[in-house]
Design a protein around this motif. Structure first.
Motif, PDB file in Angstrom:
ATOM      1  N   GLU A  57     121.058  81.824  77.853  1.00  0.00           N
ATOM      2  CA  GLU A  57     121.306  82.397  76.524  1.00  0.00           C
ATOM      3  C   GLU A  57     120.947  81.422  75.396  1.00  0.00           C
ATOM      4  OE1 GLU A  57     125.356  83.588  75.915  1.00  0.00           O
ATOM      5  OE2 GLU A  57     124.856  84.763  74.141  1.00  0.00           O
ATOM      6  N   GLU A  62     113.124  82.104  69.897  1.00  0.00           N
ATOM      7  CA  GLU A  62     113.510  82.605  68.578  1.00  0.00           C
ATOM      8  C   GLU A  62     113.110  84.067  68.370  1.00  0.00           C
ATOM      9  OE1 GLU A  62     115.862  82.189  65.875  1.00  0.00           O
ATOM     10  OE2 GLU A  62     115.492  80.403  67.099  1.00  0.00           O
ATOM     11  N   GLN A  65     115.502  86.875  70.260  1.00  0.00           N
ATOM     12  CA  GLN A  65     116.964  86.817  70.116  1.00  0.00           C
ATOM     13  C   GLN A  65     117.628  88.184  70.300  1.00  0.00           C
ATOM     14  OE1 GLN A  65     119.170  84.075  69.489  1.00  0.00           O
ATOM     15  NE2 GLN A  65     117.371  83.010  70.255  1.00  0.00           N
ATOM     16  N   GLU A  66     116.931  89.242  69.920  1.00  0.00           N
ATOM     17  CA  GLU A  66     117.540  90.574  70.026  1.00  0.00           C
ATOM     18  C   GLU A  66     117.773  90.996  71.484  1.00  0.00           C
ATOM     19  OE1 GLU A  66     114.613  93.627  68.494  1.00  0.00           O
ATOM     20  OE2 GLU A  66     113.369  91.826  68.428  1.00  0.00           O
TER      21      GLU A  66
END
Ligand code: SF4
Ligand code: F3S
Length: 106
Positions: A57, A62, A65-66
């Motif tokens: 995690e 970047e 992230q979703e």
């Protein structure tokens, strides 16, 4: 927890499910997710993915992230998968293609 990222979409190699000691993978039509409340952070799945789609995690890129939230949401509605199956037919073609989130089937 570990997270399945974008490169699993339309590949779905499923090597990951074979090694998970707590069977916390859930399967949709063209993507797999990890249930964040069940994953024990063993890290065994990460090197097994031929598409390098699995991240810790805190190492999710970047621009993905979703997928952290997406894994949590879809793990609650999809069915558990515990045995390897054949990859999707065009897995090799889709491996590494960017922007596959648009192709996600729910
Ligand atoms: Fe399963 Fe371990 Fe991967 Fe978590 S890190 S999904 S427990 S194999
Ligand atoms: Fe997907 Fe990799 Fe598992 S492509 S199904 S995360 S082995």
């Amino acid at each position: 927890t570990f997270v399945v990222g974008e490169n699993c979409i339309k590949c779905k190699y499923t090597d990951c499910v074979e090694v998970c000691p707590v069977d916390c993978f859930y399967e949709g039509p063209n993507f797999l997710v990890i249930h964040p409340d069940e994953c024990i952070d063993c890290a065994l799945c990460e090197p097994e993915c031929p598409a390098n789609a699995i991240f810790s995690e805190d190492e999710v890129p970047e621009d993905q992230q979703e997928f952290i939230e997406l894994n949590a949401v879809l793990a609650d509605v999809w069915d558990n998968i515990t045995e390897k199956t054949d990859p999707l037919p065009d897995a090799e073609k889709w491996d590494g293609v960017k922007g596959k989130l648009e192709q996600l089937e729910r």
